[in-house]
Design an enzyme around this catalytic site. Structure first.
Site, PDB file in Angstrom:
ATOM      1  N   TYR A 156     -72.609 -72.973  19.373  1.00 13.28           N
ATOM      2  CA  TYR A 156     -71.944 -73.375  20.621  1.00 13.28           C
ATOM      3  C   TYR A 156     -70.637 -74.109  20.320  1.00 13.28           C
ATOM      4  CZ  TYR A 156     -71.608 -75.238  25.413  1.00 13.28           C
ATOM      5  OH  TYR A 156     -71.206 -75.552  26.690  1.00 13.28           O
ATOM      6  N   THR A 191     -76.893 -79.352  35.099  1.00 14.20           N
ATOM      7  CA  THR A 191     -76.991 -77.929  35.440  1.00 14.20           C
ATOM      8  C   THR A 191     -78.310 -77.367  34.919  1.00 14.20           C
ATOM      9  OG1 THR A 191     -76.011 -77.158  33.365  1.00 14.20           O
ATOM     10  CG2 THR A 191     -74.479 -77.738  35.162  1.00 14.20           C
TER      11      THR A 191
END
Length: 257
Positions: A156, A191
Site C-alpha cells: 500500500y 470507512t
C-alpha cells in the site's frame, strides 16, 4: 460552494460505493454536478444514490472495475457520449493488503498495484483528452501512507507513493492542456476499509495520540477538500498533494513530551 456552482458539469468518481468515494459523489451532486459513480458492487452504488435524497437524480451508476483497462476506456467514452462532456475525475478506488515485503505474496502485491496504481493510470489516461476540452481537473486520493512509511504495509505504501508522484508528473505534463491534477492524502478515515482498525480501542487511542486533532477523519471531511481542489476556486492550483490528516504530517515523529 453553492448548488449552482457545478450546474452543467459532469464528474466521475471511482470507488464510489462507500467511504470517501460515496461522500465525494454526494458532495459533487449536492453542488449541482451530474455524477457518475463507478465501482464493482452494484448494490453498494445504488444504496449511495438512494440515500442522496433530492440529489439522487443527478447520480448515475456504472459497474466498472478500475483495473480493467478496456472497461475504463469505454466508461469515459460512454460518459461523454451520454452527457456531452467531462469536467472532473476523482480516482478513489483502492485496496490495501498489509504485510512486510517478506510476507507479501505476489498475488496480493499485484492486486494492490492493479487497483491502486493501474486504476489511476487507466482513468487519467482515458479522461485527460476529454478534460482538456473543458478545462477540467483530476483529484487522486492518495494517502499519508504515500508520503511516509508505515509498519507492515509495504504494498500500500508503494502504491500510494506512486499515486503522489504520478499526480505531480501529470500536473506538469497537462497544465498546457488546461487540465489540473492534484491529490489528497488522508490519514485514518472512518470507512469500510478501516473498520477493522476503528473497532480496536487501543489502536484508536494510539492514533488519537499521534493525530493532533485527536481523532480520525469523517469521509465528508475528505470529500469537502476534494470538492475544493476540483472546483473553480482552485483554478491556479495544480500538482499539489494536500494532506488531510488532522495535523499528523506536521509532526517530526518524536513522541509527545
Amino acid at each position: 460552494m453553492t448548488s449552482a456552482s457545478r450546474q452543467g458539469t459532469v464528474a466521475v468518481v471511482t470507488g464510489a460505493g462507500s467511504g470517501i468515494g460515496a461522500a465525494t459523489a454526494r458532495r459533487l451532486a449536492a453542488d449541482g454536478a451530474t455524477v457518475v459513480l463507478t465501482g464493482r458492487t452494484e448494490d453498494k452504488l445504488k444504496t449511495v444514490v438512494a440515500e442522496a435524497g433530492d440529489d439522487a437524480g443527478r447520480m448515475h451508476v456504472r459497474i466498472v472495475d478500475s483495473s480493467d483497462e478496456k472497461a475504463v476506456g469505454e466508461l469515459f467514452d460512454s460518459v461523454v457520449a451520454e452527457f456531452g462532456r467531462l469536467d472532473t475525475l476523482v480516482n478513489n478506488a483502492a485496496v490495501a493488503r498489509p504485510g512486510k515485503v517478506t510476507e507479501t505474496d505476489t498475488e496480493n502485491w499485484s492486486l494492490v498495484m492493479r487497483i491502486d496504481v493501474d486504476g489511476v493510470f487507466f482513468g487519467c489516461r482515458a479522461a485527460v483528452p476529454h478534460l482538456s476540452e473543458t478545462g477540467g481537473s483530476i483529484v487522486n486520493v492518495a494517502s499519508v501512507s504515500g508520503i511516509g512509511g508505515d509498519w507492515n504495509n509495504v504494498a500500500y505504501n508503494a502504491a500510494k507513493g506512486a499515486v503522489v508522484n504520478m499526480t505531480k508528473a501529470m500536473a506538469m505534463d497537462h497544465a498546457p492542456d488546461g487540465v489540473r491534477v492534484n491529490a489528497v492524502s488522508p490519514s485514518l478515515t472512518m470507512t469500510d476499509m478501516t473498520a477493522g482498525m476503528t473497532d480496536d480501542e487501543d489502536l484508536m487511542a494510539r492514533f488519537a495520540d499521534r493525530i493532533p486533532m485527536g481523532r480520525g477523519a469523517r469521509p465528508e471531511e475528505i470529500a469537502d477538500v476534494i470538492a475544493f481542489l476540483s472546483s473553480h476556486d482552485a483554478r491556479f492550483v495544480t500538482g499539489v498533494n494536500l494532506p488531510v490528516d488532522g495535523g499528523l504530517s506536521a509532526s517530526n515523529g518524536q513522541p509527545r513530551m
